[in-house]
Scaffold this active site. Sequence first.
Site, PDB file in Angstrom:
ATOM      1  CG  LEU A 211      -1.988  -1.046   1.355  1.00  0.00           C
ATOM      2  CD1 LEU A 211      -2.714  -0.916   2.693  1.00  0.00           C
ATOM      3  CD2 LEU A 211      -2.973  -0.968   0.200  1.00  0.00           C
ATOM      4  CG  ASP A 212       0.475   4.212  -2.959  1.00  0.00           C
ATOM      5  OD1 ASP A 212       1.329   3.425  -3.408  1.00  0.00           O
ATOM      6  OD2 ASP A 212      -0.438   4.701  -3.649  1.00  0.00           O
ATOM      7  CE  LYS A 213       5.335   9.051   4.620  1.00  0.00           C
ATOM      8  NZ  LYS A 213       6.293  10.168   4.420  1.00  0.00           N
TER       9      LYS A 213
ATOM     10  NE  ARG B  95      -2.046   8.321  -4.979  1.00  0.00           N
ATOM     11  CZ  ARG B  95      -0.802   8.542  -4.566  1.00  0.00           C
ATOM     12  NH1 ARG B  95      -0.054   7.528  -4.125  1.00  0.00           N
ATOM     13  NH2 ARG B  95      -0.296   9.761  -4.611  1.00  0.00           N
TER      14      ARG B  95
END
Length: 325
Positions: free
Chosen positions: A138-140, A237
């Site tokens: 998962l992105d930060k 996104r």
Amino acid sequence: MSEIIQHKDIVPESCLGKRFDQTIAIMFPDYSRSRLKDWIVAGQVRVNGDVLIIPREKMYGGEEIEINATVEAEIRFEAQNIPLNIIYEDEYILVINKPVGLVVHPGAGNPDGTLLNALLHHYPQLNVVPRAGIVHRLDKDTTGLMVVAKTIPAQTNLVEALQLREITREYEAVANGVMTAGGLVDEPIGRHSTKRTQMAVSFIGRPSVTHYRVMEKYRLHTRLRLRLETGRTHQIRVHMSHITHPLVGDPVYGGRPRPPKNSTEALLFKLRGFKRQALHAAMLSLFHPITGEEMTWHAELPEDFVELIELLQEDTKLNAEDEYL
């Protein structure tokens, strides 16, 4: 610290004429083809008691295969006492609810303080599992559910399940703009042609499919439920931005805040101060990599996400009432 892998079995007659590396991949499916090939080349696999380092050698059936391999620990990563929100754990896997701001894997600009470092502290035996058992990311600043493998066989099976699209991941998001109905985005994603840290829809990219449905509409925003068929970097996104509905707060693909006219002060403050993408991995469903049991987990929305939704709901209600005054 290292782990000894030992197996012994007889080549089935159905493998007559198959290559050595193909045969042991069939016989020992808990390990990846690349790992098995490495063991062959390293002389850690014997056929009828003799070392055989030629992966292309043909099998006849009836041979005895013996694996006696050593998996060395990854000593380049430090175990760090970083709290983890563990939703589920057994001897093979664990499921965590990742908080905002936690980087998954060490890299440029984030040499430590990551989920990987935390996992090594929580379960030191993960130092013999590649990437400390991490099979997806998962992105930060994306929150929510991730599954981690605690053994090499569990990791091999989870990676295969991901590739076969047998793991279901659903997300909640708040997007800019009012979306009238759900749908899907089926557009390939690749590295941006000029901004190398970003991704973009690209005809030379990898196939990428995102399903979405509308959960709730606000005056200038939409709450979405999304499901991934593929798992490309920044996929949701990029896809939402591509259809002109970027996620609220997305610092890379979202642009400036877009508050509706006559917004409440609280909503204006929240939208301007929401500095991360409004994206949360809310549901994870899979078949257990060892037992085969179907398992599903849910993670509640984080506090900042809940506050954003409540303010959007309040703003929509207030302005709807004003229309009747």
